[in-house]
Design an enzyme around this catalytic site. Structure first.
Site, PDB file in Angstrom:
ATOM      1  N   ASP A 190       0.819  -1.212   0.000  1.00  0.00           N
ATOM      2  CA  ASP A 190       0.000   0.000   0.000  1.00  0.00           C
ATOM      3  C   ASP A 190       0.850   1.258   0.000  1.00  0.00           C
ATOM      4  O   ASP A 190       0.317   2.367  -0.040  1.00  0.00           O
ATOM      5  CB  ASP A 190      -0.934   0.001   1.219  1.00  0.00           C
ATOM      6  CG  ASP A 190      -2.388  -0.190   0.815  1.00  0.00           C
ATOM      7  OD1 ASP A 190      -2.647  -0.493  -0.367  1.00  0.00           O
ATOM      8  OD2 ASP A 190      -3.262  -0.034   1.682  1.00  0.00           O
TER       9      ASP A 190
ATOM     10  N   ASP B 211       1.387 -10.209   9.107  1.00  0.00           N
ATOM     11  CA  ASP B 211       1.830  -8.821   9.135  1.00  0.00           C
ATOM     12  C   ASP B 211       3.276  -8.745   8.668  1.00  0.00           C
ATOM     13  O   ASP B 211       4.004  -9.743   8.671  1.00  0.00           O
ATOM     14  CB  ASP B 211       1.699  -8.243  10.545  1.00  0.00           C
ATOM     15  CG  ASP B 211       0.270  -7.824  10.862  1.00  0.00           C
ATOM     16  OD1 ASP B 211      -0.548  -7.758   9.922  1.00  0.00           O
ATOM     17  OD2 ASP B 211      -0.031  -7.582  12.042  1.00  0.00           O
TER      18      ASP B 211
ATOM     19  N   ASP C 228       5.954  -7.912   9.881  1.00  0.00           N
ATOM     20  CA  ASP C 228       7.043  -8.279  10.790  1.00  0.00           C
ATOM     21  C   ASP C 228       6.974  -9.722  11.268  1.00  0.00           C
ATOM     22  O   ASP C 228       7.868 -10.169  11.996  1.00  0.00           O
ATOM     23  CB  ASP C 228       7.012  -7.367  12.016  1.00  0.00           C
ATOM     24  CG  ASP C 228       5.703  -7.481  12.790  1.00  0.00           C
ATOM     25  OD1 ASP C 228       4.639  -7.384  12.151  1.00  0.00           O
ATOM     26  OD2 ASP C 228       5.738  -7.661  14.013  1.00  0.00           O
TER      27      ASP C 228
ATOM     28  N   ASP D 263      -9.899  -7.096  12.040  1.00  0.00           N
ATOM     29  CA  ASP D 263      -9.777  -8.504  12.359  1.00  0.00           C
ATOM     30  C   ASP D 263     -10.916  -8.999  13.260  1.00  0.00           C
ATOM     31  O   ASP D 263     -11.635  -9.947  12.911  1.00  0.00           O
ATOM     32  CB  ASP D 263      -8.408  -8.799  12.992  1.00  0.00           C
ATOM     33  CG  ASP D 263      -7.973  -7.724  13.977  1.00  0.00           C
ATOM     34  OD1 ASP D 263      -8.822  -6.935  14.429  1.00  0.00           O
ATOM     35  OD2 ASP D 263      -6.764  -7.685  14.311  1.00  0.00           O
TER      36      ASP D 263
END
Length: 712
Positions: A113, A160, A162, A255
């Site tokens: 994004d 995600d 990380d 979520d």
């Protein structure tokens, strides 16, 4: 699905807590000081909030799910989504490397994004699909929904930026989808940077502030088909997401909101309690509180928009579980009342409770003792009374501010900062806590005077003074810990791993271990390298399971044997990856496992008091596996050629433990050469296998060492 229920004595404890809580709360109505309603009624409301929260905690943790992953069906089409916005190339590289190497066939997508050419180039380099859109509408949820339009996999795994998954992530999760009603499988969000703001390190324990939720509460929710989808480290069924119109975009917590919509349609959720991916926890108080504020704002938005308690489609267990999680974010108001009550008593000379001191202390002490024991026992060792209170104090004002989510419809999505080197404005975030501490401290001399003058009874004054001291002490601990973490300027996390390393210079090889290790450098401790000076270049070989990582490195500092380095010479190494080289092998090894905890024998739990007492009565004992005294060694086993560098952990009172990157022949004669503080000792030894430690590149094999005499 099986369930784990507590022992009978815990059941009795819970029953006593519920009954005593009802008695105490009923008695407290009569003890409210109606002459001071502005003090006494908020205090009673705060206590009632605590009791209701305690009952919901019992609901969520009394029964825990116990699951064994079924094998996945062959031939399933799987897409792996890694959404990114502003994270660094290095961080994304590690996640993509880990995602690519997962065992089940899949396609890995980088969803950018941020629309960056560096990300496009990275995806092309690693063989991943790259996808960007011309806007960032609906943030992460919009990014995921956009990717659904361009992919075809029957199932989608989400990580995600990380979170680096283990090799077996898909193998451990896809089998649950044999049940057509299962919409998603969630796994714990675990973290590798155990020096983060979330973590506290003890002598033999690593405590994680989020572990109680992911290791206990989520399992309790799972037992009631109410496990949350947490946005990462999960696999979701495409047809289920399409049935609700895509990932929820109405709130900043896409979520949980998505999970509620799926549960309303009758879908089932699964929580697989094994940690299968490891990411970055917030490194300082500002990143920690920003993340919690977003969660809280989203919880308020979801609570308002979905009408959790009365909306159709949810079971009673699901309603109460979602309500408990939303109610948690009102904790800040409760803590504010508790923090301000002692200085209010001292400053205004008014008591909020009207009762004989003996009666109050008896009922109060019994109820709160039972409450503490219930939370510790049902927390299964992941809870901590004092540490939990410290984090509650750190976040109380942030949680108060999240109440705005009940009224605000448009709240911007904030990406959690993943950069270790950014420290934030620590004192700004601490200011509410410091104001509370200042007011509390100023009230103490006033309170002491009132006790002396007789306007406050001495007994009530002493109870208030104890409460005041606890508040001040907690505030000082939180401020000190927060300031310490704000000074973390290291750009890379260093894994505290003891791995065999050989340094080569002028055709001579020197042996040692890493003391800490990152993709960009290491601290070497071992034999001295006389020709090497600060700024000099040396050849490095790190011996990993099934892999030897070779590079050249610059010596950033050199310290000879001494009090600060009793096991040999210390050398700081900065790796010289050239333009064509890459750290993929080392990164693959470091990220996506819990080796640093296993190798140091750190525990994530602390045995609760009643459970410990029961173990003592049964005379159960657990000996530590690995001590903290380490040495490097060279191992020879005919007919193997050459010598194998190994790590050796000395265990007090038992045989030393040897870590080998390959499986050894236990029937062969073995020679071990150790180098300690520059001295070399060689002996014949026998080995006994004690198990394995899993790593992303293979297994470390563990052996007990028994001397057989001097080598010929």
């Amino acid at each position: 699905m099986k369930t784990e229920q507590p022992k009978k004595y815990i059941t009795c404890l819970v029953a006593m807590y519920i009954l005593c809580g009802l008695v105490y709360m009923g008695w407290r109505v009569e003890a409210i000081n109606m002459a001071a309603p502005l003090l006494s009624i908020p205090l009673y409301a705060a206590e009632m909030y605590g009791y209701v929260s305690g009952l919901l905690f019992v609901l969520m943790t009394y029964r825990l799910s116990v699951r064994e992953a079924p094998p996945p069906e062959p031939g399933i089409a799987v897409d792996v989504f890694v959404p990114t916005y502003n994270e660094s190339v290095d961080l994304i590289r590690r996640t993509l490397l880990a995602a690519k190497r997962m065992d089940y066939p899949h396609i890995t997508w980088l969803l950018d994004d941020g629309r960056r050419e560096s990300m496009r180039a990275l995806a092309e380099e690693l063989g991943c699909r790259y996808l960007a859109r011309d806007n960032s509408v609906h943030a992460k949820a919009g990014n995921l929904n956009n990717a659904l339009q361009y992919s075809q996999g029957e199932f989608v795994a989400i990580f995600d930026a990380d979170h680096a998954p283990r090799r077996d992530f898909l193998v451990k999760t896809l089998g649950y989808f044999r049940d057509a009603k299962v919409a998603f499988v969630q796994t714990p969000q675990d973290f590798f940077n155990i020096d983060s703001f979330n973590h506290r390190l003890g002598k033999r324990r690593v405590w994680d502030e989020q572990a109680l939720f992911f290791k206990v509460i989520q399992r309790g929710k799972d037992a009631l088909n109410a496990a949350f989808f947490c946005g990462s480290c999960a696999v979701i069924r495409r047809s289920a997401i399409e049935a609700i119109g895509g990932f929820a975009t109405e709130t900043v917590t896409e979520d949980v909101h998505t999970a509620i919509k799926l549960h309303k349609l009758g879908y089932q959720s699964v929580f697989h309690a094994e940690s299968l991916a490891f990411g970055l926890a917030p490194h300082s108080i500002d990143t920690y509180l920003r993340q919690r504020m977003r969660w809280g704002m989203g919880a308020m938005q979801v609570f308002r928009s979905e009408n959790i308690l009365f909306s159709r489609g949810l079971t009673l267990g699901q309603r109460l579980n979602y309500f408990a999680s939303a109610l948690f974010f009102f904790e800040g108001w409760q803590k504010l009342i508790f923090f301000l009550m002692p200085p209010a008593v001292f400053l205004f000379g008014v008591l909020p409770i009207v009762s004989p001191l003996n009666t109050f202390l008896l009922l109060f002490s019994l109820y709160y003792l039972l409450s503490i024991l219930v939370h510790l026992e049902l927390g299964r060792g992941y809870n901590s009374l004092f540490l939990s209170e410290q984090y509650a104090m750190a976040r109380f004002f942030s949680f108060m501010s999240t109440s705005a989510g009940l009224f605000r419809r448009n709240i911007p999505f904030a990406v959690t900062d993943k950069q270790l080197s950014q420290t934030g404005k620590t004192w700004l975030w601490l200011s509410p806590l410091l104001i509370i501490a200042g007011v509390t401290a100023l009230s103490v001399p006033v309170g002491l005077y009132r006790m002396y003058a007789g306007s406050i009874p001495v007994g009530a004054g002493l109870v208030t003074l104890f409460w005041t001291i606890m508040t001040l002490g907690t505030a000082l601990i939180v401020a000190s810990f927060s300031q310490k973490h704000s000074r973390n300027r290291r750009s890379e996390y260093r894994f505290p791993l003891r791995l065999p390393v050989t340094l080569t210079m002028q055709n001579k090889t020197y042996l040692g271990l890493t003391s800490d290790l990152s993709p960009n450098g290491a601290l070497y401790i071992g034999q001295g390298v006389p020709p090497l000076t600060r700024g000099g270049v040396i050849d490095v070989a790190i011996h990993l399971p099934n892999l030897i990582v070779r590079d050249t490195a610059v010596a950033t500092f050199i310290k000879g044997p001494g009090p600060s380095s009793p096991h040999g010479t210390s050398i700081g190494l900065h790796f010289n990856w050239d333009a064509q080289g890459n750290t993929g092998g080392l990164e693959t090894f470091l990220f996506g496992s819990r080796l640093q905890l296993d190798m140091a024998d750190f525990s994530e739990v602390e045995t609760p008091p009643l459970t410990r007492l029961a173990e003592l009565l049964r005379r159960d004992s657990t000996e530590p596996l690995i001590a903290q005294s380490w040495a490097a060694g060279l191992l020879t086993q005919p007919p193997r050629s050459g010598m194998l560098p190994v790590a050796i952990a000395t265990i007090e009172g038992t045989a030393p433990l040897l870590f080998s990157s390959i499986e050894l022949d236990l029937s062969a004669a073995t020679t071990l050469r150790q180098a300690i503080s520059g001295k070399t000792a060689e002996s014949k030894v026998s080995l006994t296998s004690t198990g394995k430690l899993s790593t992303p590149t293979g297994d470390f094999h563990l052996y007990n060492i028994t001397p057989c005499g001097s080598a010929a």
